[in-house]
Design an enzyme around this catalytic site. Structure first.
Site, PDB file in Angstrom:
ATOM      1  N   GLU A   7      16.571  38.728   2.791  1.00 36.58           N
ATOM      2  CA  GLU A   7      17.662  39.803   1.512  1.00 36.58           C
ATOM      3  C   GLU A   7      18.218  39.288   0.340  1.00 36.58           C
ATOM      4  O   GLU A   7      18.990  39.196  -0.747  1.00 36.58           O
ATOM      5  CB  GLU A   7      17.990  40.638   2.750  1.00 36.58           C
ATOM      6  CG  GLU A   7      17.431  41.665   3.246  1.00 36.58           C
ATOM      7  CD  GLU A   7      16.775  41.030   4.627  1.00 36.58           C
ATOM      8  OE1 GLU A   7      17.014  42.242   5.651  1.00 36.58           O
ATOM      9  OE2 GLU A   7      17.059  39.940   4.356  1.00 36.58           O
ATOM     10  N   ASP A  80      15.486  41.203   7.747  1.00 36.59           N
ATOM     11  CA  ASP A  80      16.684  41.510   8.321  1.00 36.59           C
ATOM     12  C   ASP A  80      15.654  42.611   9.934  1.00 36.59           C
ATOM     13  O   ASP A  80      14.807  43.216   9.519  1.00 36.59           O
ATOM     14  CB  ASP A  80      18.084  42.784   8.437  1.00 36.59           C
ATOM     15  CG  ASP A  80      18.808  41.917   7.716  1.00 36.59           C
ATOM     16  OD1 ASP A  80      18.979  40.003   8.149  1.00 36.59           O
ATOM     17  OD2 ASP A  80      19.835  42.292   7.368  1.00 36.59           O
ATOM     18  N   ASP A  82      15.925  45.407  11.474  1.00 38.17           N
ATOM     19  CA  ASP A  82      16.024  46.762  11.976  1.00 38.17           C
ATOM     20  C   ASP A  82      15.631  47.457  11.089  1.00 38.17           C
ATOM     21  O   ASP A  82      14.056  46.875  10.236  1.00 38.17           O
ATOM     22  CB  ASP A  82      17.592  47.183  11.241  1.00 38.17           C
ATOM     23  CG  ASP A  82      18.261  46.569  10.493  1.00 38.17           C
ATOM     24  OD1 ASP A  82      17.377  46.034   9.107  1.00 38.17           O
ATOM     25  OD2 ASP A  82      19.317  46.413  10.020  1.00 38.17           O
ATOM     26  N   GLU A  84      16.095  49.006   8.434  1.00 39.76           N
ATOM     27  CA  GLU A  84      16.335  48.503   6.556  1.00 39.76           C
ATOM     28  C   GLU A  84      15.552  47.501   6.693  1.00 39.76           C
ATOM     29  O   GLU A  84      14.923  47.673   5.207  1.00 39.76           O
ATOM     30  CB  GLU A  84      17.246  49.067   6.401  1.00 39.76           C
ATOM     31  CG  GLU A  84      18.283  49.951   6.402  1.00 39.76           C
ATOM     32  CD  GLU A  84      17.095  50.745   5.634  1.00 39.76           C
ATOM     33  OE1 GLU A  84      17.675  50.460   4.464  1.00 39.76           O
ATOM     34  OE2 GLU A  84      17.413  52.064   6.109  1.00 39.76           O
ATOM     35  N   TYR A 293      22.835  38.986  14.987  1.00 42.94           N
ATOM     36  CA  TYR A 293      23.005  39.957  13.793  1.00 42.94           C
ATOM     37  C   TYR A 293      23.582  41.294  13.835  1.00 42.94           C
ATOM     38  O   TYR A 293      24.296  41.558  15.426  1.00 42.94           O
ATOM     39  CB  TYR A 293      21.500  41.321  14.268  1.00 42.94           C
ATOM     40  CG  TYR A 293      21.177  41.447  12.868  1.00 42.94           C
ATOM     41  CD1 TYR A 293      21.476  41.515  11.085  1.00 42.94           C
ATOM     42  CD2 TYR A 293      20.846  42.784  13.114  1.00 42.94           C
ATOM     43  CE1 TYR A 293      20.793  42.160  10.276  1.00 42.94           C
ATOM     44  CE2 TYR A 293      20.409  43.610  12.125  1.00 42.94           C
ATOM     45  CZ  TYR A 293      20.474  44.399  10.424  1.00 42.94           C
ATOM     46  OH  TYR A 293      20.371  44.234   9.694  1.00 42.94           O
ATOM     47  N   ARG A 295      23.729  44.468  13.031  1.00 47.39           N
ATOM     48  CA  ARG A 295      23.724  45.956  13.228  1.00 47.39           C
ATOM     49  C   ARG A 295      22.921  46.283  14.503  1.00 47.39           C
ATOM     50  O   ARG A 295      21.997  46.155  13.956  1.00 47.39           O
ATOM     51  CB  ARG A 295      23.129  46.627  11.793  1.00 47.39           C
ATOM     52  CG  ARG A 295      23.843  46.675  10.764  1.00 47.39           C
ATOM     53  CD  ARG A 295      22.951  47.150   9.766  1.00 47.39           C
ATOM     54  NE  ARG A 295      24.209  46.778   8.216  1.00 47.39           N
ATOM     55  CZ  ARG A 295      23.858  46.130   7.989  1.00 47.39           C
ATOM     56  NH1 ARG A 295      23.184  44.802   8.016  1.00 47.39           N
ATOM     57  NH2 ARG A 295      24.762  46.281   6.508  1.00 47.39           N
ATOM     58  N   HIS A 340      18.839  45.963  19.572  1.00 44.26           N
ATOM     59  CA  HIS A 340      18.711  44.432  19.297  1.00 44.26           C
ATOM     60  C   HIS A 340      20.460  44.019  20.510  1.00 44.26           C
ATOM     61  O   HIS A 340      21.026  44.432  21.084  1.00 44.26           O
ATOM     62  CB  HIS A 340      19.106  43.893  18.375  1.00 44.26           C
ATOM     63  CG  HIS A 340      18.010  44.369  17.459  1.00 44.26           C
ATOM     64  ND1 HIS A 340      16.812  44.681  17.166  1.00 44.26           N
ATOM     65  CD2 HIS A 340      17.792  45.723  16.085  1.00 44.26           C
ATOM     66  CE1 HIS A 340      15.941  44.971  16.293  1.00 44.26           C
ATOM     67  NE2 HIS A 340      16.865  45.528  15.230  1.00 44.26           N
TER      68      HIS A 340
END
Length: 861
Positions: A7, A80, A82, A84, A293, A295, A340
């Site tokens: 990203e 990432d 997740d 998204e 990470y 989130r 996670h």
């Protein structure tokens, strides 16, 4: 060549360093495309077909990725870990496939931390894209689109002034509004406490009266001053002896490492950070490889991380601070697939990372993670009971002693609010029969307090408790209701604005199901089932749409007057509270004063929003804004304020497109003045003052020219000889004297004038590693940009200037510098006049070609 897509440029730079020369890592700068913000982007009648559109400022980036993908042997999607991140990878793959630029070998890798070990291990274990996570993303995106793009037009047409509604944001707003209602409905109760100040062995302590005249006292038992004074005298006259010492050992265990939600809460409590600021800082720390990470719903740590944390504890503390066995925490996330590892440092030997706010957040994360593996704290709570000889009066003292700090030596979890009865003071060593000396007795008055307004921390906590939204979305949800001006923040607490109250009332009355807490939480559970592979995403959308669409159509068919009438009744108690004189709160006092009968106040809808008006209109022109009780600058509009004693003309307060204003006279010759917001006690006197502007203070002692004070588009100001100086408030326009005015103008002149003051940077970084100039994010005429003093680089359109990291700043500046200085646009060559025709001097075709080339070159330049 192997092409890796991530990203952010900071993440790309770090990963490329780990992977070696055979890999090329490109950043997508987040999402590359989205649903176009227009009707028809999601089409329920076509089995929820969805149209996607590449962001305009991402077309170049997509082309760069496609060009390299055509040359690559392998495409690795490393966004990432997740939902998204999975969606970004899916979008990139889909776009490349449509451009026929997709390599034959396409793989997905995820890692929880940007360290060399984590990245290389992930590269060795590639997988396919997770279709269940993609489906969950599609379901959420379609659901939010259908909710917003179907409901918002209903608001615009049936509730003027409302801006938008959202599936989660409207429920978050409802929580704030309901708390506001609870506070307004709260009736404070008076109560008293009697406290004795005692002394024993040189140590002072306090004891509270808990039994009086043989009756056990509850919190509200002493409800008036007379009883409190009598109880105080009884304590003063009595001799109290210790008749019981109860000591109980207590153990406190550490809290687990941070999840997204608990990190946002603690950062708000301890550091004063907003949820969005916390997530920006955490993103920077993650991309720098400092933390895992950010989130996550998980509280568990990797086994190697637990071992590293335990070693760090043993290196810093004695053996008793390290428990015999590692502490294992279990996640409470409903969907294990999206749970996670907890947020923790990637290296427990690194106790500092980042600078400024980043460093403070890292310190919080580091200490919380380390404390989670430390020994429990041992405490001792002591309760001492003292009685008078009759046994009819009893005092109680409590205290707490930390016998062994354990994890408290590193970290203690914060609390949103401390209770009145929280007592952690030290007590002297007391035994039965001791008679401490009294040094004083107090009778203190108290009043019960309403529930506190939500802070960001307590709102996030409440949303999580209700199962509404997901922690990774809380920051954007809260920011949205602030940006829409449905709420405001004062002293880190949310206050509901009138527009937010009206919107909430509308949704509660006409869309009750869709702002219900259990419905929204149930929808989250269903979306989790989709991501777990247990539910089909289009089935979920069909179940939602089959009820939601008819409901919006039903409300759209109602007349605006019908909607207003329902809201008038629904909000009656709030809009028209009981009057102190007992009269009808809906009775129009202007009509009463002017001898008219039948004047009744009611809610009405207008072009610029809701307002209160009299039923005797147009004879009675009294109005006031929604939920206003009149009086201030936000009070009644389109109402007569009285007459100007000099001209005899009527002064009226009106509502305009740009807010409330006052008007003197009618027609073209009428004078008008906006009503500033900093005048809470606005009356006829203030109206006449505003209408009299500009105010001439006098002649400048040096130039002899007039100095004027006035109020403009950007607030109160001074003007002299074409130069301006800013005043601090409206009152100063009418109070500032010559000496102060000259001083303000002089200071403005040193800064280049009020309008030419040096622009303050939005954000600053350290010096650029190559140029050595300090990097700053500035607001420019054509949008925000980052500069090192030499090179200016425009920020991508979808990037908030506050979100820019130092690594991204360096990359943008370097990319702009590599392009060289901008080409100056040359003037178009003026058209030449046709030369007189000469038979002997005809232009040859070759010369015509040369002229065309020259003109084309001039145009290009």
């Amino acid at each position: 060549m192997q092409l890796v897509i991530v990203e952010s440029p900071a993440k790309a730079k770090t990963i490329e360093k780990y992977l070696g020369k055979d890999y090329k890592v490109l950043a997508s700068y987040g999402h590359v495309r989205d649903l176009p913000p227009k009707d028809g982007s999601v089409r329920p009648d076509e089995d929820f077909a969805m149209d996607w559109e590449v962001y305009r400022d991402k077309t170049g980036r997509v082309k760069d990725i496609a060009d390299l993908a055509k040359k690559a042997d392998r495409l690795i999607l490393a966004t990432d870990p997740d939902r998204e991140g999975e969606a970004i990878s899916w979008h990139v793959r889909d776009l490349l496939a449509k451009k026929k630029a997709l390599p034959k070998d396409v793989e997905r890798v995820t890692f929880n931390a940007i360290t060399k070990t984590a990245v290389t291990d992930a590269m060795a274990r590639p997988r396919e894209l997770d279709q269940d996570l993609i489906d969950a993303y599609l379901a959420r995106r379609a659901l939010d689109y259908l909710y917003g793009f179907t409901l918002s037009p209903v608001l615009w047409r049936r509730l003027p002034g409302a801006k938008s509604a959202g599936r989660v944001q409207s429920v978050a707003l409802r929580l704030i509004v309901e708390r506001e209602r609870e506070i307004e409905a709260f009736v404070a109760q008076e109560y008293w406490s009697v406290v004795a100040h005692l002394l024993h062995d040189g140590t002072a302590f306090e004891a509270r009266l808990v039994t009086y005249e043989g009756n056990k006292l509850e919190r509200l038992s002493i409800g008036d001053e007379g009883t409190a004074v009598a109880a105080k005298k009884a304590v003063e006259d009595a001799r109290f002896t210790v008749e019981g010492v109860d000591t109980r050992p207590l153990k406190r265990n550490p809290a687990p490492p941070f999840t997204t939600s608990t990190l946002q809460q603690e950062a708000a409590r301890k550091l004063g950070y907003s949820a969005s600021h916390t997530m920006r800082l955490a993103q920077n720390l993650y991309e720098a490889g400092a933390i895992t990470y950010m989130r996550t719903d998980g509280v568990q740590m990797d086994g190697s991380a637990i071992s590293a944390a335990r070693k760090a504890i043993s290196d810093r503390f004695s053996g008793q601070y390290l428990p015999e066995k590692p502490r294992i925490y279990q996640t409470k996330a409903k969907n294990a697939q999206e749970a996670h590892e907890a947020i923790r440092p990637t290296d427990f030997t690194r106790d500092r990372a980042g600078q400024g706010d980043e460093a403070r957040l890292y310190d919080l994360i580091f200490k919380r993670a380390m404390a989670s593996q430390m020994a429990a704290a041992s405490l001792e709570r002591t309760t001492v009971t003292l009685r008078d000889p009759t046994g009819r009066h009893e005092l109680r003292a409590t205290g707490q002693v930390v016998k062994f700090p354990g994890f408290l030596a590193v970290y203690e979890e914060g609390r949103d609010q401390k209770g009145e009865d929280d007592e952690e003071g030290l007590l002297p060593l007391l035994r039965d029969g001791d008679t401490p000396a009294k040094t004083g007795v107090e009778a203190n008055q108290h009043f019960t307090q309403p529930p506190p307004r939500f802070s960001e921390a307590s709102l996030v906590k409440r949303l999580e408790e209700l199962g509404i939204g997901r922690p990774s979305t809380y920051a954007s949800t809260i920011q949205t209701i602030r940006d829409r001006q449905y709420v405001r923040m004062e002293k880190n607490r949310f206050f509901a604005e009138e527009s937010g109250r009206l919107l909430t009332a509308f949704l509660e009355r006409f869309f009750e199901r869709y702002v219900a807490y259990d419905f929204t939480a149930g929808m989250e559970d269903e979306l989790d089932e989709v991501s777990a592979g247990n539910e089909e995403w289009k089935k979920l959308l069909r179940q939602f749409w089959i009820d939601f669409k008819p409901k919006t159509d039903e409300v759209m068919e109602k007349k605006p007057s019908e909607v207003t009438e329902v809201l008038d009744e629904y909000l009656s108690d709030y809009l028209f509270p009981p009057r102190a004189d007992g009269h009808d709160p809906r009775e129009c006092q202007v009509c009463v004063a002017e001898g008219r009968s039948g004047g009744r106040l009611a809610l009405r809808g207008g072009k610029f929003g809701a307002f209160i008006a009299c039923s005797n209109y147009p004879e009675c022109k009294y109005t006031r804004q929604f939920a206003s009780t009149g009086g201030g600058a936000e009070g009644g509009e389109d109402a007569s304020m009285g007459k100007d004693p000099e001209t005899g003309l009527e002064v009226e307060r009106k509502s305009g497109r740009f807010g409330p204003y006052v008007q003197l006279g009618e027609g073209k010759d009428a004078k008008r003045a906006s009503i500033p917001k900093d005048l809470p006690d606005f009356d006829l006197e203030w109206a006449l003052k505003l209408l009299s502007l500009p105010r001439v203070i006098g002649n400048h002692p040096e130039t002899g020219l007039e100095i004027e004070a006035n109020i403009g588009r950007y607030g109160p100001y001074l003007r002299h000889d074409g130069k301006y100086g800013k005043l601090s408030n409206t009152r100063e326009v009418f109070e500032v004297g010559m000496n102060r005015a000259v001083d303000i103008l002089a200071q403005a002149g040193q800064r280049g004038g009020a309008g030419g003051a040096k622009a303050e940077p939005i954000k600053t970084f350290a010096a650029h590693p190559t140029s050595g100039g300090e990097m700053k994010v500035m607001a420019g005429r054509y949008g925000p940009y980052v500069t090192d003093g030499t090179t200016n680089a425009t920020l991508p359109r979808d990037m908030r200037p506050e979100d820019l990291s130092e690594a991204q700043a360096i990359e943008l500046i370097d990319a702009r510098a590599a392009k060289g200085p901008p080409k100056k646009k040359g003037r178009k060559a003026p058209a030449r006049k046709a030369a007189p025709k000469k038979a002997a001097a005809k232009k040859t075709p070759a010369k015509k070609t040369t002229v065309k080339k020259a003109a084309a070159k001039a145009e290009a330049d």
